[in-house]
Enzyme design. Structure first.
Site, PDB file in Angstrom:
ATOM      1  N   LYS A  44       9.946   3.187   2.537  1.00  0.00           N
ATOM      2  CA  LYS A  44       8.914   3.766   1.670  1.00  0.00           C
ATOM      3  C   LYS A  44       8.225   4.842   2.492  1.00  0.00           C
ATOM      4  O   LYS A  44       7.526   4.549   3.473  1.00  0.00           O
ATOM      5  CB  LYS A  44       7.918   2.693   1.240  1.00  0.00           C
ATOM      6  CG  LYS A  44       6.854   3.232   0.280  1.00  0.00           C
ATOM      7  CD  LYS A  44       6.032   2.084  -0.289  1.00  0.00           C
ATOM      8  CE  LYS A  44       5.121   2.530  -1.413  1.00  0.00           C
ATOM      9  NZ  LYS A  44       4.146   3.546  -1.028  1.00  0.00           N
ATOM     10  N   CYS A  70     -31.544  -2.604   3.903  1.00  0.00           N
ATOM     11  CA  CYS A  70     -32.853  -2.100   4.277  1.00  0.00           C
ATOM     12  C   CYS A  70     -33.760  -2.180   3.049  1.00  0.00           C
ATOM     13  O   CYS A  70     -33.358  -1.831   1.945  1.00  0.00           O
ATOM     14  CB  CYS A  70     -32.714  -0.655   4.742  1.00  0.00           C
ATOM     15  SG  CYS A  70     -34.277   0.199   4.850  1.00  0.00           S
ATOM     16  N   TYR A 124      14.638  10.521  -3.890  1.00  0.00           N
ATOM     17  CA  TYR A 124      14.990   9.114  -4.081  1.00  0.00           C
ATOM     18  C   TYR A 124      14.992   8.663  -5.537  1.00  0.00           C
ATOM     19  O   TYR A 124      15.240   7.498  -5.822  1.00  0.00           O
ATOM     20  CB  TYR A 124      14.082   8.200  -3.256  1.00  0.00           C
ATOM     21  CG  TYR A 124      12.593   8.429  -3.452  1.00  0.00           C
ATOM     22  CD1 TYR A 124      11.986   8.191  -4.685  1.00  0.00           C
ATOM     23  CD2 TYR A 124      11.797   8.877  -2.410  1.00  0.00           C
ATOM     24  CE1 TYR A 124      10.636   8.409  -4.871  1.00  0.00           C
ATOM     25  CE2 TYR A 124      10.444   9.106  -2.584  1.00  0.00           C
ATOM     26  CZ  TYR A 124       9.871   8.868  -3.817  1.00  0.00           C
ATOM     27  OH  TYR A 124       8.535   9.087  -4.000  1.00  0.00           O
ATOM     28  N   CYS A 146     -36.730   5.258   3.659  1.00  0.00           N
ATOM     29  CA  CYS A 146     -35.596   5.296   4.571  1.00  0.00           C
ATOM     30  C   CYS A 146     -34.772   6.562   4.351  1.00  0.00           C
ATOM     31  O   CYS A 146     -34.306   6.826   3.254  1.00  0.00           O
ATOM     32  CB  CYS A 146     -34.724   4.062   4.353  1.00  0.00           C
ATOM     33  SG  CYS A 146     -33.378   3.982   5.540  1.00  0.00           S
ATOM     34  N   ASP A 157       5.671   7.600   3.664  1.00  0.00           N
ATOM     35  CA  ASP A 157       4.233   7.759   3.475  1.00  0.00           C
ATOM     36  C   ASP A 157       3.890   9.239   3.362  1.00  0.00           C
ATOM     37  O   ASP A 157       3.454   9.871   4.314  1.00  0.00           O
ATOM     38  CB  ASP A 157       3.487   7.113   4.642  1.00  0.00           C
ATOM     39  CG  ASP A 157       2.029   6.876   4.304  1.00  0.00           C
ATOM     40  OD1 ASP A 157       1.641   7.100   3.134  1.00  0.00           O
ATOM     41  OD2 ASP A 157       1.273   6.471   5.199  1.00  0.00           O
ATOM     42  N   CYS A 160     -35.167   3.375   9.631  1.00  0.00           N
ATOM     43  CA  CYS A 160     -36.584   3.533   9.282  1.00  0.00           C
ATOM     44  C   CYS A 160     -37.476   2.395   9.780  1.00  0.00           C
ATOM     45  O   CYS A 160     -38.686   2.468   9.650  1.00  0.00           O
ATOM     46  CB  CYS A 160     -36.745   3.676   7.770  1.00  0.00           C
ATOM     47  SG  CYS A 160     -36.496   2.132   6.874  1.00  0.00           S
ATOM     48  N   GLU A 173      15.262   0.665   0.882  1.00  0.00           N
ATOM     49  CA  GLU A 173      15.136   1.948   1.581  1.00  0.00           C
ATOM     50  C   GLU A 173      13.710   2.105   2.064  1.00  0.00           C
ATOM     51  O   GLU A 173      12.804   1.469   1.531  1.00  0.00           O
ATOM     52  CB  GLU A 173      15.484   3.090   0.617  1.00  0.00           C
ATOM     53  CG  GLU A 173      14.421   3.292  -0.457  1.00  0.00           C
ATOM     54  CD  GLU A 173      14.924   4.039  -1.694  1.00  0.00           C
ATOM     55  OE1 GLU A 173      15.774   3.483  -2.422  1.00  0.00           O
ATOM     56  OE2 GLU A 173      14.440   5.161  -1.921  1.00  0.00           O
ATOM     57  N   CYS A 213     -34.282  -2.177   9.959  1.00  0.00           N
ATOM     58  CA  CYS A 213     -33.404  -1.047   9.676  1.00  0.00           C
ATOM     59  C   CYS A 213     -33.422  -0.089  10.872  1.00  0.00           C
ATOM     60  O   CYS A 213     -34.497   0.354  11.283  1.00  0.00           O
ATOM     61  CB  CYS A 213     -33.875  -0.325   8.423  1.00  0.00           C
ATOM     62  SG  CYS A 213     -32.999   1.219   8.140  1.00  0.00           S
ATOM     63  N   LYS A 262       5.337  -3.963   1.695  1.00  0.00           N
ATOM     64  CA  LYS A 262       4.519  -3.220   2.654  1.00  0.00           C
ATOM     65  C   LYS A 262       4.616  -3.798   4.069  1.00  0.00           C
ATOM     66  O   LYS A 262       4.752  -5.008   4.241  1.00  0.00           O
ATOM     67  CB  LYS A 262       3.047  -3.251   2.212  1.00  0.00           C
ATOM     68  CG  LYS A 262       2.762  -2.530   0.909  1.00  0.00           C
ATOM     69  CD  LYS A 262       2.838  -1.023   1.095  1.00  0.00           C
ATOM     70  CE  LYS A 262       2.130  -0.260   0.010  1.00  0.00           C
ATOM     71  NZ  LYS A 262       0.696  -0.125   0.163  1.00  0.00           N
TER      72      LYS A 262
HETATM   73  S1  IVH Z   1      10.502   4.889  -6.103  1.00  0.00           S
HETATM   74  C1  IVH Z   1       9.531   4.494 -10.591  1.00  0.00           C
HETATM   75  N1  IVH Z   1      11.122   5.115  -3.558  1.00  0.00           N
HETATM   76  O1  IVH Z   1       5.556   5.215  -3.289  1.00  0.00           O
HETATM   77  C2  IVH Z   1       9.439   4.291  -9.118  1.00  0.00           C
HETATM   78  N2  IVH Z   1       8.889   5.557  -4.211  1.00  0.00           N
HETATM   79  O2  IVH Z   1       3.713   3.264  -4.392  1.00  0.00           O
HETATM   80  C3  IVH Z   1       9.361   5.551  -8.389  1.00  0.00           C
HETATM   81  N3  IVH Z   1       7.454   6.279  -2.367  1.00  0.00           N
HETATM   82  O3  IVH Z   1       4.773   6.972  -6.195  1.00  0.00           O
HETATM   83  C4  IVH Z   1       9.091   5.389  -6.967  1.00  0.00           C
HETATM   84  N4  IVH Z   1       8.973   6.184  -0.808  1.00  0.00           N
HETATM   85  O4  IVH Z   1       5.228   8.315  -4.030  1.00  0.00           O
HETATM   86  C5  IVH Z   1      10.157   5.203  -4.484  1.00  0.00           C
HETATM   87  N5  IVH Z   1      11.806   5.318  -1.363  1.00  0.00           N
HETATM   88  C6  IVH Z   1      10.854   5.411  -2.288  1.00  0.00           C
HETATM   89  C7  IVH Z   1       9.560   5.808  -1.956  1.00  0.00           C
HETATM   90  C8  IVH Z   1       8.594   5.867  -2.951  1.00  0.00           C
HETATM   91  C9  IVH Z   1       7.710   6.465  -1.080  1.00  0.00           C
HETATM   92  C10 IVH Z   1       6.133   6.461  -2.977  1.00  0.00           C
HETATM   93  C11 IVH Z   1       6.118   7.248  -4.246  1.00  0.00           C
HETATM   94  C12 IVH Z   1       5.563   6.322  -5.268  1.00  0.00           C
HETATM   95  C13 IVH Z   1       4.773   5.378  -4.424  1.00  0.00           C
HETATM   96  C14 IVH Z   1       4.542   4.077  -5.117  1.00  0.00           C
END
Ligand code: IVH
Length: 708
Positions: A129, A439, A239, A445, A131, A424, A127, A421, A327
């Site tokens: 991730k 520097c 989630y 400085c 941000d 300065c 799924e 530098c 990532k």
């Molecule tokens: S599961 C025990 N699912 O990513 C695991 N995390 O880098 C719980 N995040 O702290 C996290 N999307 O803030 C999970 N689909 C997703 C997510 C997700 C974003 C974030 C979350 C977590 C961080 C970890």
């Protein structure tokens, strides 16, 4: 052993420990800026690299893995502005995968751990991730009772009223199988459209704009006034879950479906697959849709789907063994490099910054990017006028990746990194094996001045009470203290006839505090000479090296005279050992070429002369205390570990040194005594293993005759 980021690891424990401490500090700072201040200053990629380096160090030297290491903790401690909430089940983080191999390795690791036969299937969900920032929502009897941020993973901030303003956070859960108690976890985020509209409103109102949707979401959720949060269009994807009186499904996907049936928004791109190949294919499918999703995602999360297997897999320190975040690579764009500017940091480091024709990278307009250092510019052969690829990854500081057309005709000249530098005008120095130029104008400085002054007056240097960071900054801004000597002329200037506002009448000061400050300054005029030298903040001249140098030279003037005369060996001349003055310095026990070079750089920079002369004129330093030779611990090497209860670490160290002992940071065969307080861990164990005498703090005090 090399670490996964390609760097060599330090060979010895003390070096590793020093690097570990530095990295841990840096990471904690970034954590605080990211989690608490919502104002990160490095890219996620750079942050991940620091963490990986720390992990590699700990893999090589497990004794460095203390319970408070950033590898063992998540996020940053919650801010004092909110009530604290202890999470019944900790909110953990995720391990990262950066390549297809990492993903295959994750699946293989899980299968090995569970001892699955090749024929046994391992369904795994994938799924996006999101941000944003994670939140935990507690429901009792179907009603939303409390909501918290992640905080440090164990204790978060109570932001219940703010979470109530979010439409995606249901007040009541409806439908079948709602547990009596359940903490629903997920991500608070802001859509691209809402983010743009918010920034437009901010601009119209003359308020600062947010750098990206994540910062906007975090800043909006952590408002003291929920009315402000209510005006910010936040959303929530569910989630995961924490404490639950019942878990009415057998799989991750089954539970997410339940969450949706109870009224939560869940991500429609979640799927379950049986192989790493399928997971990776879905990852790429999500990546392709990334730009059109309407909200920021920075990767794909894979989770072992069966909850019974999740339970068996459990956790490794800060993250579940059953999940990983794959990532996305950083987002990129192409633009023209219009100039290269050199910035000077607080430690004197010169950083080249690319001035770019503004370009949108992943939804953010970028006009500056870091070029890191001279070597990086040369390696990428970046020249003004070139078209370059710029990248950011959910970033604040974008990077220049490469030149698109290095064979273009009529390119400008290669960039000449300055040898002076830009702030300065002092000469800059670069140590062997180092990539940064610094520097050398430490005392003059402007870029470094406040930091240097703070160091100068600090506890272990001149120890001037009443002159903290705030006061130093204020005096600096007012133009009253620009260099160390100015501190000692403050009083005379304050008492000058015709002075407009005397210190005692200024805000934050009074008769007593002003008098106390002037008294503290007077007293500091006769500080021990080694503390004065340490206070100058010469690179590599810490407390110990200051003492080593002065045990030999006795006065700063004598040291300076030799350092000015010294000629280090010319690397081009084989067998050159430098002149007598140079050798006199490096022959001092414990002083090597690196320290000597730093001392030479400092004293040979003519710009440092006037401020140093002015300072020395104000001082009558007392001689360095002789090392004691007839005490019960003279000549011994002592290590302090654990929590000391009757004195601070600094005090303990000073006492031991005053009594002629040497204080070391780690236990080795050379250690004679280990003084262990409560909570002592690996160092104490190592001492026992090596048969080294160990003392409690009280026993130590009794031994040196300062107990009772
Ligand atoms: S599961 C025990 N699912 O990513 C695991 N995390 O880098 C719980 N995040 O702290 C996290 N999307 O803030 C999970 N689909 C997703 C997510 C997700 C974003 C974030 C979350 C977590 C961080 C970890």
């Amino acid at each position: 052993m090399a670490d996964p980021t390609g760097g060599e690891l330090p060979p010895s424990l003390p070096d590793a420990a020093a690097e570990h401490a530095r990295l841990a500090d840096e990471i904690r700072g970034h954590d605080r800026r990211y989690y608490q201040d919502d104002a990160p200053t490095v890219s996620d990629a750079a942050y991940d690299e620091l963490r990986r380096r720390l992990e590699a160090l700990e893999a090589q030297f497990p004794e460095l893995k203390t319970p408070d290491s950033p590898t063992e903790t998540v996020g940053a401690a919650p801010s004092d502005a909110f009530a604290k909430v202890r999470h019944a089940v900790p909110m953990l983080s995720l391990a990262n995968a950066f390549s297809d191999e990492d993903v295959a390795e994750f699946i293989a690791r899980v299968r090995r751990f569970l001892d699955l036969k090749p024929a046994q299937e391992l369904p795994v969900s994938a799924e996006p991730k999101i941000d944003g920032l994670s939140a935990s929502l507690r429901y009792e009897n179907g009603r939303f009772v409390r909501g918290a941020t992640r905080g440090d993973g164990t204790v978060g901030e109570d932001v219940t009223p703010n979470l109530r303003t979010i439409a995606d956070v249901p007040d009541r859960l409806t439908g079948a199988d709602v547990p009596d108690v359940i903490e629903v976890r997920g991500e608070v985020y802001m859509s691209h459209a809402d983010f743009r509209a918010l920034n437009e409103r901010q601009t119209e109102a003359g308020k600062p704009v947010f750098a990206n949707p994540r910062n906007a979401a975090a800043g909006s959720l952590r408002q003291l006034d929920p009315k402000i949060t209510a005006e910010r269009p936040l959303r929530f994807f569910a989630y995961a879950w924490g404490e639950a009186s019942a878990v009415p499904a057998d799989t991750q996907k089954g539970m997410v479906d339940k969450l949706r049936s109870w009224g939560f928004a869940t991500n429609e791109l979640m799927r379950v697959f049986a192989t790493a190949e399928e997971l990776i294919a879905h990852y790429h499918a999500i990546e392709e849709r990334r730009a059109s999703l309407g909200y920021d995602i920075d990767g794909v999360v894979y989770k072992v789907d069966r909850l019974d297997l999740q339970r068996r897999l459990g956790f490794v320190s800060r993250s579940p063994r059953w999940a990983i975040a794959h990532k996305f690579p950083a987002e990129q764009a192409t633009t023209v490099l219009e100039g290269i500017e050199i910035q000077v940091g607080r430690t004197g480091a010169l950083t080249p910054v690319a001035k770019l024709r503004p370009v949108t990278v992943g939804g953010v307009v970028v006009s500056n990017a870091t070029l890191h250092n001279e070597d990086e510019i040369a390696r990428k052969d970046v020249r003004v006028g070139d078209t370059v690829v710029v990248q950011r990854a959910g970033d604040v500081i974008p990077q220049v990746v490469r030149v698109t057309d290095p064979d273009r005709e009529g390119r400008g000249p290669a960039f000449a990194f300055p040898r002076e530098c830009p702030v300065c005008g002092s000469h800059v120095a670069r140590e062997e094996g180092e990539v940064v130029w610094r520097c050398t104008g430490g005392l003059i400085c402007r870029a470094q001045a406040v930091e240097r002054l703070r160091h100068f007056v600090s506890r272990n240097a001149m120890d001037i009470e009443g002159l903290g960071e705030k006061q130093i900054e204020a005096f600096y801004e007012a133009g009253e203290v620009r260099e160390p000597a100015d501190i000692f002329t403050l009083k005379a200037r304050d008492e000058q006839p015709g002075r407009l506002t005397r210190l005692k009448n200024r805000e934050g000061w009074g008769e007593t505090s002003a008098a106390n400050l002037f008294a503290a300054i007077e007293e500091a005029r006769s500080r021990e000479v080694n503390r004065v030298l340490y206070g100058l903040g010469i690179r590599h001249v810490g407390e110990i090296n200051a003492k080593r140098l002065l045990r030999h030279f006795a006065t700063i003037d004598a040291l300076r005279e030799t350092a000015r005369a010294a000629t280090p060996p010319d690397p081009a001349v084989k067998g050159d050992k430098g002149d007598d003055a140079w050798r006199e310095m490096i022959d001092i026990d414990g002083v090597g070429a690196v320290v000597a070079q730093a001392v030479v750089d400092f004293f040979q920079e003519p710009k440092n002369d006037p401020p140093l002369d002015a300072l020395l004129k104000e001082l009558t330093p007392s001689p360095m205390p002789a090392a004691a030779s007839d005490t019960p611990v003279a000549g011994l090497t002592v290590v302090f570990t654990g929590t000391l209860e009757r004195m601070t670490r600094d005090e303990a160290k000073a006492m031991a040194e005053r009594l002629g002992a040497k204080v070391a940071g780690s236990v080795s065969k050379k250690t004679d005594l280990v003084v262990a307080g409560p909570g002592a861990g690996s160092k104490l164990a190592k001492a026992r293993e090596l048969g080294i005498e160990t003392l409690t703090e009280d026993e130590w005090l009794a031994r040196v005759g300062e107990g009772g």
